[in-house]
Design an enzyme around this catalytic site. Sequence first.
Site, short mmCIF file in Angstrom:
data_model
loop_
_atom_site.label_atom_id
_atom_site.label_comp_id
_atom_site.label_asym_id
_atom_site.label_seq_id
_atom_site.Cartn_x
_atom_site.Cartn_y
_atom_site.Cartn_z
N GLU A 190 -3.70 7.50 -3.99
CA GLU A 190 -3.62 6.21 -3.28
C GLU A 190 -3.38 5.10 -4.29
O GLU A 190 -4.13 4.94 -5.25
CB GLU A 190 -4.91 5.97 -2.51
CG GLU A 190 -4.89 4.69 -1.68
CD GLU A 190 -6.18 4.50 -0.92
OE1 GLU A 190 -6.15 4.56 0.32
OE2 GLU A 190 -7.23 4.30 -1.56
N TYR B 236 0.86 -1.18 0.00
CA TYR B 236 0.00 0.00 0.00
C TYR B 236 0.89 1.23 0.00
O TYR B 236 1.89 1.30 0.74
CB TYR B 236 -0.90 0.02 1.25
CG TYR B 236 -1.70 1.30 1.39
CD1 TYR B 236 -2.99 1.38 0.89
CD2 TYR B 236 -1.15 2.43 2.01
CE1 TYR B 236 -3.74 2.56 1.00
CE2 TYR B 236 -1.88 3.60 2.12
CZ TYR B 236 -3.17 3.66 1.62
OH TYR B 236 -3.89 4.83 1.72
#
Length: 387
Positions: free
Chosen positions: A198, A109
Amino acid sequence: MNIHEHQAKDILREYGVPVSKGVVIFSENEIEEKIKDIKSKNIVLKAQIHAGGRGKAGGVKILKNDENLINEVKKMFGKTLITHQTGPQGKKVKRLLVEEASTIHKEFYLSCLVDRETSKIAFISSVEGGMDIEKVAKENPKKIITNKIDLNKEGPNQSEIEKIISIFELNDSQKKEAEKLIISLYKILLDKDASLIEINPLIITKDEKIICLDAKMNFDDNAIFRRPEISKLRDLNEEETAEIEASKYDLAYIKLNGSIGCMVNGAGLAMATMDIIKFYGQEPANFLDVGGGATKEKVTAAFKLILADKNVKGILINIFGGIMRCDVLALGVVEAAKQVNLSVPLVVRLAGTNFEEGKEILDKSNLKILSASDLNDAAKKIVEAIK
């Protein structure tokens, strides 16, 4: 402002960031022609909606590149996906992304965002890619690191980049690619006035390549006027009709699920108004800040927006007149109430500039308006009135 995954990947590609090869399909007529460009044996079919949790709702599928692919694409078009972010009404799929599938070795991530508390740029990194980052933060906080960088045109230095990617444990070749990625994300954030980028997941393929498998970008609404290339990416199909209408009048409006409509001037006062409604056992139907310099027309539009919500059983207007004049607000309320034929309880609390004039306008309007002496009194009265 939000954009779709395929649009975010186009921006990433523009900055040299590695993303999967894919095509976007806007109608069933395009399917056969566009998927000819996809040569991979395995295909990923992704519904394009402004909400997370698509996979669990059936909006992401891995398929063989054969005749069944066209049938699956047709099935997903027009499908309503219900996820934890869409609400029970769901979102209708009106565009699809068809991509070559990747062989995943590791998932990470990575995000880059504006940290308003410190006025810095924050990079969040985790080895738990593909998962809800809030859940990881709660259950495995050691698997997440945050690095905050001072805002500057040069971007993060070598030492800062190494800290950001340290948790990934990459080899030398992958580190070079990751360094380029960090610099690109930083540049996009500044160049495009993004508030969040993101990448989840950021993957290492089985042949040791780095690829951004999914991407999400949010942009600062207040800067859109100087970013026409971003403004044209706006998809009105993904936004609340009321919120689109509010933007025409420069109203800060967010629809909620309660039964008491709110009209307030100032974001802090609006939040306090919503809080006290909840304190007395009810839920606000919206956040609505009419701003400091609202005109009669703006107030009228705001009033109509509130009443357009069929869940609204009562309205609480809470105005403290500083720049905002109470008599202007009163004129707008009276005009709107007459136009929409007001049929729900209305409680008004006015204080500040031209308070007496505003109260007189409301008193002479022949409307059924309950006057409140302060915010506490106003909340009690509207909660009692809708019972």
